[in-house]
Design a protein around this motif. Structure first.
Motif, PDB file in Angstrom:
ATOM      1  N   GLY A   1       3.027  18.471 -13.389  1.00 32.25           N
ATOM      2  CA  GLY A   1       3.031  19.782 -14.030  1.00 32.25           C
ATOM      3  C   GLY A   1       1.888  20.675 -13.586  1.00 32.25           C
ATOM      4  O   GLY A   1       1.307  20.517 -12.507  1.00 32.25           O
ATOM      5  N   GLU A   2       1.573  21.631 -14.438  1.00 39.54           N
ATOM      6  CA  GLU A   2       0.602  22.689 -14.151  1.00 39.54           C
ATOM      7  C   GLU A   2      -0.825  22.174 -13.905  1.00 39.54           C
ATOM      8  O   GLU A   2      -1.658  22.925 -13.411  1.00 39.54           O
ATOM      9  CB  GLU A   2       0.579  23.700 -15.300  1.00 39.54           C
ATOM     10  N   ILE A   3      -1.077  20.922 -14.253  1.00 43.43           N
ATOM     11  CA  ILE A   3      -2.426  20.370 -14.046  1.00 43.43           C
ATOM     12  C   ILE A   3      -2.789  20.396 -12.560  1.00 43.43           C
ATOM     13  O   ILE A   3      -3.935  20.636 -12.200  1.00 43.43           O
ATOM     14  CB  ILE A   3      -2.510  18.930 -14.588  1.00 43.43           C
ATOM     15  N   TYR A   4      -1.786  20.143 -11.718  1.00 43.85           N
ATOM     16  CA  TYR A   4      -2.012  20.086 -10.275  1.00 43.85           C
ATOM     17  C   TYR A   4      -1.539  21.379  -9.632  1.00 43.85           C
ATOM     18  O   TYR A   4      -0.539  21.958 -10.056  1.00 43.85           O
ATOM     19  CB  TYR A   4      -1.246  18.906  -9.665  1.00 43.85           C
ATOM     20  N   PRO A   5      -2.222  21.831  -8.599  1.00 42.65           N
ATOM     21  CA  PRO A   5      -1.773  23.036  -7.884  1.00 42.65           C
ATOM     22  C   PRO A   5      -0.362  22.830  -7.328  1.00 42.65           C
ATOM     23  O   PRO A   5       0.007  21.734  -6.908  1.00 42.65           O
ATOM     24  CB  PRO A   5      -2.790  23.180  -6.744  1.00 42.65           C
ATOM     25  N   ALA A   6       0.412  23.904  -7.317  1.00 44.73           N
ATOM     26  CA  ALA A   6       1.809  23.841  -6.872  1.00 44.73           C
ATOM     27  C   ALA A   6       1.929  23.271  -5.456  1.00 44.73           C
ATOM     28  O   ALA A   6       2.808  22.452  -5.175  1.00 44.73           O
ATOM     29  CB  ALA A   6       2.441  25.222  -6.934  1.00 44.73           C
TER      30      ALA A   6
ATOM     31  N   ALA B   1       0.839  -1.210   0.000  1.00 46.66           N
ATOM     32  CA  ALA B   1       0.000   0.000   0.000  1.00 46.66           C
ATOM     33  C   ALA B   1       0.873   1.259   0.000  1.00 46.66           C
ATOM     34  O   ALA B   1       0.570   2.225  -0.703  1.00 46.66           O
ATOM     35  CB  ALA B   1      -0.933  -0.003   1.215  1.00 46.66           C
ATOM     36  N   LEU B   2       1.957   1.233   0.770  1.00 44.18           N
ATOM     37  CA  LEU B   2       2.869   2.378   0.784  1.00 44.18           C
ATOM     38  C   LEU B   2       3.508   2.584  -0.590  1.00 44.18           C
ATOM     39  O   LEU B   2       3.677   3.726  -1.040  1.00 44.18           O
ATOM     40  CB  LEU B   2       3.963   2.194   1.842  1.00 44.18           C
ATOM     41  N   ALA B   3       3.836   1.491  -1.267  1.00 49.82           N
ATOM     42  CA  ALA B   3       4.408   1.599  -2.612  1.00 49.82           C
ATOM     43  C   ALA B   3       3.409   2.238  -3.568  1.00 49.82           C
ATOM     44  O   ALA B   3       3.776   3.080  -4.395  1.00 49.82           O
ATOM     45  CB  ALA B   3       4.835   0.222  -3.114  1.00 49.82           C
ATOM     46  N   THR B   4       2.143   1.855  -3.441  1.00 53.18           N
ATOM     47  CA  THR B   4       1.104   2.441  -4.288  1.00 53.18           C
ATOM     48  C   THR B   4       0.954   3.933  -4.006  1.00 53.18           C
ATOM     49  O   THR B   4       0.873   4.743  -4.930  1.00 53.18           O
ATOM     50  CB  THR B   4      -0.245   1.723  -4.059  1.00 53.18           C
ATOM     51  N   VAL B   5       0.933   4.303  -2.737  1.00 54.47           N
ATOM     52  CA  VAL B   5       0.841   5.719  -2.367  1.00 54.47           C
ATOM     53  C   VAL B   5       2.027   6.482  -2.936  1.00 54.47           C
ATOM     54  O   VAL B   5       1.881   7.572  -3.491  1.00 54.47           O
ATOM     55  CB  VAL B   5       0.762   5.888  -0.828  1.00 54.47           C
ATOM     56  N   GLY B   6       3.225   5.907  -2.809  1.00 57.67           N
ATOM     57  CA  GLY B   6       4.416   6.554  -3.333  1.00 57.67           C
ATOM     58  C   GLY B   6       4.348   6.766  -4.834  1.00 57.67           C
ATOM     59  O   GLY B   6       4.717   7.836  -5.347  1.00 57.67           O
ATOM     60  N   THR B   7       3.861   5.777  -5.551  1.00 60.80           N
ATOM     61  CA  THR B   7       3.738   5.880  -7.009  1.00 60.80           C
ATOM     62  C   THR B   7       2.764   6.986  -7.398  1.00 60.80           C
ATOM     63  O   THR B   7       3.065   7.828  -8.255  1.00 60.80           O
ATOM     64  CB  THR B   7       3.278   4.536  -7.606  1.00 60.80           C
ATOM     65  N   ILE B   8       1.614   7.011  -6.759  1.00 60.85           N
ATOM     66  CA  ILE B   8       0.608   8.032  -7.073  1.00 60.85           C
ATOM     67  C   ILE B   8       1.134   9.419  -6.712  1.00 60.85           C
ATOM     68  O   ILE B   8       0.997  10.377  -7.479  1.00 60.85           O
ATOM     69  CB  ILE B   8      -0.723   7.730  -6.356  1.00 60.85           C
ATOM     70  N   ALA B   9       1.759   9.531  -5.546  1.00 62.64           N
ATOM     71  CA  ALA B   9       2.302  10.824  -5.121  1.00 62.64           C
ATOM     72  C   ALA B   9       3.369  11.309  -6.098  1.00 62.64           C
ATOM     73  O   ALA B   9       3.412  12.491  -6.451  1.00 62.64           O
ATOM     74  CB  ALA B   9       2.876  10.712  -3.711  1.00 62.64           C
ATOM     75  N   SER B  10       4.218  10.402  -6.554  1.00 63.29           N
ATOM     76  CA  SER B  10       5.262  10.761  -7.516  1.00 63.29           C
ATOM     77  C   SER B  10       4.660  11.246  -8.835  1.00 63.29           C
ATOM     78  O   SER B  10       5.127  12.228  -9.419  1.00 63.29           O
ATOM     79  CB  SER B  10       6.169   9.553  -7.765  1.00 63.29           C
ATOM     80  N   GLU B  11       3.626  10.556  -9.292  1.00 60.00           N
ATOM     81  CA  GLU B  11       2.961  10.960 -10.538  1.00 60.00           C
ATOM     82  C   GLU B  11       2.387  12.371 -10.429  1.00 60.00           C
ATOM     83  O   GLU B  11       2.501  13.176 -11.353  1.00 60.00           O
ATOM     84  CB  GLU B  11       1.863   9.962 -10.900  1.00 60.00           C
ATOM     85  N   ILE B  12       1.773  12.647  -9.294  1.00 56.75           N
ATOM     86  CA  ILE B  12       1.203  13.982  -9.091  1.00 56.75           C
ATOM     87  C   ILE B  12       2.318  15.023  -8.964  1.00 56.75           C
ATOM     88  O   ILE B  12       2.219  16.121  -9.513  1.00 56.75           O
ATOM     89  CB  ILE B  12       0.265  14.000  -7.859  1.00 56.75           C
ATOM     90  N   ALA B  13       3.397  14.664  -8.276  1.00 55.37           N
ATOM     91  CA  ALA B  13       4.505  15.599  -8.059  1.00 55.37           C
ATOM     92  C   ALA B  13       5.117  16.073  -9.368  1.00 55.37           C
ATOM     93  O   ALA B  13       5.538  17.221  -9.477  1.00 55.37           O
ATOM     94  CB  ALA B  13       5.573  14.948  -7.186  1.00 55.37           C
ATOM     95  N   VAL B  14       5.150  15.209 -10.359  1.00 55.08           N
ATOM     96  CA  VAL B  14       5.746  15.587 -11.654  1.00 55.08           C
ATOM     97  C   VAL B  14       4.675  15.901 -12.697  1.00 55.08           C
ATOM     98  O   VAL B  14       4.985  16.046 -13.873  1.00 55.08           O
ATOM     99  CB  VAL B  14       6.710  14.486 -12.190  1.00 55.08           C
TER     100      VAL B  14
ATOM    101  N   ARG C   1       1.513  19.524  -5.602  1.00 57.30           N
ATOM    102  CA  ARG C   1       2.699  18.883  -6.183  1.00 57.30           C
ATOM    103  C   ARG C   1       3.818  18.795  -5.143  1.00 57.30           C
ATOM    104  O   ARG C   1       4.461  17.756  -4.993  1.00 57.30           O
ATOM    105  CB  ARG C   1       3.180  19.658  -7.420  1.00 57.30           C
ATOM    106  N   ASP C   2       4.033  19.882  -4.423  1.00 57.23           N
ATOM    107  CA  ASP C   2       5.085  19.897  -3.402  1.00 57.23           C
ATOM    108  C   ASP C   2       4.777  18.898  -2.287  1.00 57.23           C
ATOM    109  O   ASP C   2       5.653  18.157  -1.844  1.00 57.23           O
ATOM    110  CB  ASP C   2       5.253  21.304  -2.833  1.00 57.23           C
ATOM    111  N   LEU C   3       3.541  18.883  -1.845  1.00 59.48           N
ATOM    112  CA  LEU C   3       3.132  17.934  -0.805  1.00 59.48           C
ATOM    113  C   LEU C   3       3.362  16.498  -1.276  1.00 59.48           C
ATOM    114  O   LEU C   3       3.886  15.665  -0.527  1.00 59.48           O
ATOM    115  CB  LEU C   3       1.656  18.147  -0.452  1.00 59.48           C
ATOM    116  N   CYS C   4       3.010  16.211  -2.497  1.00 62.33           N
ATOM    117  CA  CYS C   4       3.172  14.857  -3.027  1.00 62.33           C
ATOM    118  C   CYS C   4       4.646  14.488  -3.186  1.00 62.33           C
ATOM    119  O   CYS C   4       5.034  13.336  -2.976  1.00 62.33           O
ATOM    120  CB  CYS C   4       2.423  14.705  -4.347  1.00 62.33           C
ATOM    121  N   ARG C   5       5.472  15.446  -3.567  1.00 66.45           N
ATOM    122  CA  ARG C   5       6.909  15.186  -3.664  1.00 66.45           C
ATOM    123  C   ARG C   5       7.454  14.775  -2.293  1.00 66.45           C
ATOM    124  O   ARG C   5       8.152  13.777  -2.150  1.00 66.45           O
ATOM    125  CB  ARG C   5       7.643  16.430  -4.170  1.00 66.45           C
ATOM    126  N   ARG C   6       7.077  15.544  -1.255  1.00 66.62           N
ATOM    127  CA  ARG C   6       7.535  15.236   0.101  1.00 66.62           C
ATOM    128  C   ARG C   6       6.937  13.927   0.605  1.00 66.62           C
ATOM    129  O   ARG C   6       7.618  13.136   1.267  1.00 66.62           O
ATOM    130  CB  ARG C   6       7.208  16.383   1.051  1.00 66.62           C
TER     131      ARG C   6
END
Length: 110
Positions: A71-76, A56-69, A79-84
């Motif tokens: 681009g402009e589709i997601y609020p800044a 489950a943590l791996a899945t969360v990490g994958t989704i968070a990484s996708e959102i982090a990169v 994106r920063d929260l997901c990167r962290r």
């Protein structure tokens, strides 16, 4: 109708036979043997639970990484929260693996 009754009787007899053999098998084992089997079963269940958490943590990490990169589709801020979040989830997963490995928590003894 008779076949249904016979099936029901057959199921009842099979259940009784299984219960008898379980009881006989249980009586053939010492309490210490039964306790060890239960402990091994509990350790196996705990290992499965930890593996499910890790997946489950791996899945969360994958989704968070996708959102982090993403681009402009997601609020800044998202994106920063997901990167962290991705970094933290990865670290926590590695920490959990080290703890399990160092403690030898799931070694099953025979």
């Amino acid at each position: 109708m008779q076949s249904a009754v016979k099936s029901s009787e057959s199921l009842s007899l099979n259940s009784l036979k299984q219960a008898h053999f379980k009881t006989a098998d249980r009586l053939a084992k010492t309490p210490a043997m039964r306790a060890q089997e239960l402990l091994d079963e509990a350790k196996a269940a705990a290992a499965e639970h930890i593996a499910a958490l890790d997946a489950a943590l791996a899945t969360v990490g994958t989704i968070a990484s996708e959102i982090a990169v993403g681009g402009e589709i997601y609020p800044a801020g998202v994106r920063d929260l997901c990167r962290r979040l991705n970094e933290e989830v990865s670290l926590k997963s590695k920490t959990m693996a080290v703890i399990v490995r160092k403690t030898g928590a799931f070694r099953v003894e025979n």
